[in-house]
Design an enzyme around this catalytic site. Structure first.
Site, short mmCIF file in Angstrom:
data_model
loop_
_atom_site.label_atom_id
_atom_site.label_comp_id
_atom_site.label_asym_id
_atom_site.label_seq_id
_atom_site.Cartn_x
_atom_site.Cartn_y
_atom_site.Cartn_z
N GLN A 94 67.41 65.63 50.17
CA GLN A 94 67.69 66.25 48.89
C GLN A 94 67.13 65.47 47.71
O GLN A 94 66.90 66.04 46.64
CB GLN A 94 69.21 66.40 48.73
CG GLN A 94 69.65 67.38 47.68
CD GLN A 94 69.25 68.81 47.99
OE1 GLN A 94 68.35 69.36 47.38
NE2 GLN A 94 69.93 69.41 48.96
N HIS A 145 60.40 71.21 53.49
CA HIS A 145 60.73 72.43 52.75
C HIS A 145 61.60 72.16 51.53
O HIS A 145 61.64 72.96 50.61
CB HIS A 145 61.43 73.45 53.67
CG HIS A 145 62.85 73.12 53.98
ND1 HIS A 145 63.23 72.22 54.95
CD2 HIS A 145 64.01 73.57 53.42
CE1 HIS A 145 64.53 72.15 54.99
NE2 HIS A 145 65.04 72.94 54.08
N CYS A 182 85.72 80.51 52.37
CA CYS A 182 85.53 81.96 52.47
C CYS A 182 84.17 82.34 53.02
O CYS A 182 83.96 83.48 53.42
CB CYS A 182 85.69 82.59 51.09
SG CYS A 182 87.20 82.10 50.24
#
Length: 327
Positions: free
Chosen positions: A45, A64, A188
């Site tokens: 990152q 990527h 969720c």
């Protein structure tokens, strides 16, 4: 604390992928060196924004992440570090990997990293300003929001916040319909319906979690548009879920009703917290509400709600969560 006598390898992200907080790699590397433990750094990152300081032993990254070709990984092994591959190998690449390498993709990965690093300093400063605006404005525009991650020691392009009384997946769909592609670390949106282990470790709200990543070149106007549509989308999701609006600490609650039980068994995030918020005003100050919930996210969200609302979290026994009203 992780460096025990039997520790064979320590692993650390140079910056957390979910909330953007930059980790003290150099200090950890020194602690590992003193303990004689090699340190593997996941720099996927952060590598596009600059080098990773410190005497780490191994470093990994993915092309990527900085706009290079997908499927190309990077492994750097510091000189003097003993390294032996665990998988099948042959005589190529000094016995480190099997088969033929994808040289065009490898060259493209290196070229793309060189290109983004050439512009990283200026672009990081520009994106950091935009992220600062999101961090500051979202809590002003949307009630009951918690911005997570270190406000200073962070990547320039990431910001994560959690919205109380919101289903993260529903909010992500609403943002997608408004042409914003964001992600979530909330319970969720995971296949296991469990909160993000990162948010759990931080002890912050997991429901309604939104992770915004600004790619290079993001226009200021797009950030302004995001801030303009977010409040209405959050309000719409809350309305559909029947979430409370405004303060609910009612006066004149019956003194003979010091305790209530909320049965939220079988209901998923954020319903248990919404049901708790609806009834907390029905007990007097000092009274308690017991929430029955078998939702994994409740372990994180009920204590977080208590901290946000100034109530006392009394702990959990099985599926029962005790909350004492303090205000």
């Amino acid at each position: 604390a992780a460096l025990r006598a039997d520790t064979a390898l320590a692993c650390l992200q140079s910056a957390n992928h979910e909330v953007g907080t930059v980790q003290p790699v150099a200090a950890v590397a020194e602690a590992c060196r003193a303990a004689g433990v090699p340190l593997l750094v996941d720099a996927a990152q952060s590598l596009a924004w600059g080098p990773v300081d410190g005497a780490w032993s191994l470093l990994t990254a993915s092309a990527h992440k900085w706009g290079g070709p997908a499927g190309v990984g990077l492994l750097a092994v510091r000189k003097g570090v003993r390294f032996a591959p665990q998988g099948p190998v042959d005589e190529r690449e000094s016995g480190r990997v099997p088969g033929f390498e994808n040289l065009p993709a490898i060259v493209a990965a290196a070229a793309s990293l060189r290109a983004v690093r050439a512009e990283a300093e200026d672009e990081a400063a520009r994106l950091r300003t935009l992220v600062d605006r999101i961090r500051a404005r979202v809590p002003e525009l949307v009630p009951d929001v918690e911005v997570v991650g270190d406000p200073v020691l962070r990547l320039p392009h990431l910001v994560t916040f959690s919205c109380l009384y919101v289903d993260g997946e529903t909010l992500l769909h609403a943002l997608d319909e408004a042409d914003f592609s964001v992600s979530s670390g909330s319970s969720c949106t995971s296949g296991t319906l469990t909160p993000s282990h990162v948010l759990r470790a931080m002890g912050v709200l997991s429901e309604g979690n939104v992770r915004v990543s600004l790619p290079s070149g993001t226009a200021e106007a797009e950030v302004d548009r995001f801030l303009s549509v977010l409040p209405g989308l959050v309000a719409g999701v809350r309305e559909r879920l029947g979430a409370p609006v405004g303060p609910l600490a009612r006066t004149g609650a019956a003194a003979d009703a010091p305790s209530l039980v909320v049965d939220a068994l079988g209901k998923l995030c954020p319903i248990p917290v919404i049901e708790l918020a609806k009834v907390i005003g029905d007990v007097p100050v000092g009274g308690t509400v017991t929430v029955l919930s078998d939702d994994e996210a409740a372990r994180l969200d009920i204590p977080a709600w208590c901290e946000m609302r100034g109530h006392e979290y009394g702990g959990r026994q099985g599926t029962a969560y005790l909350v004492r009203r303090l205000v």
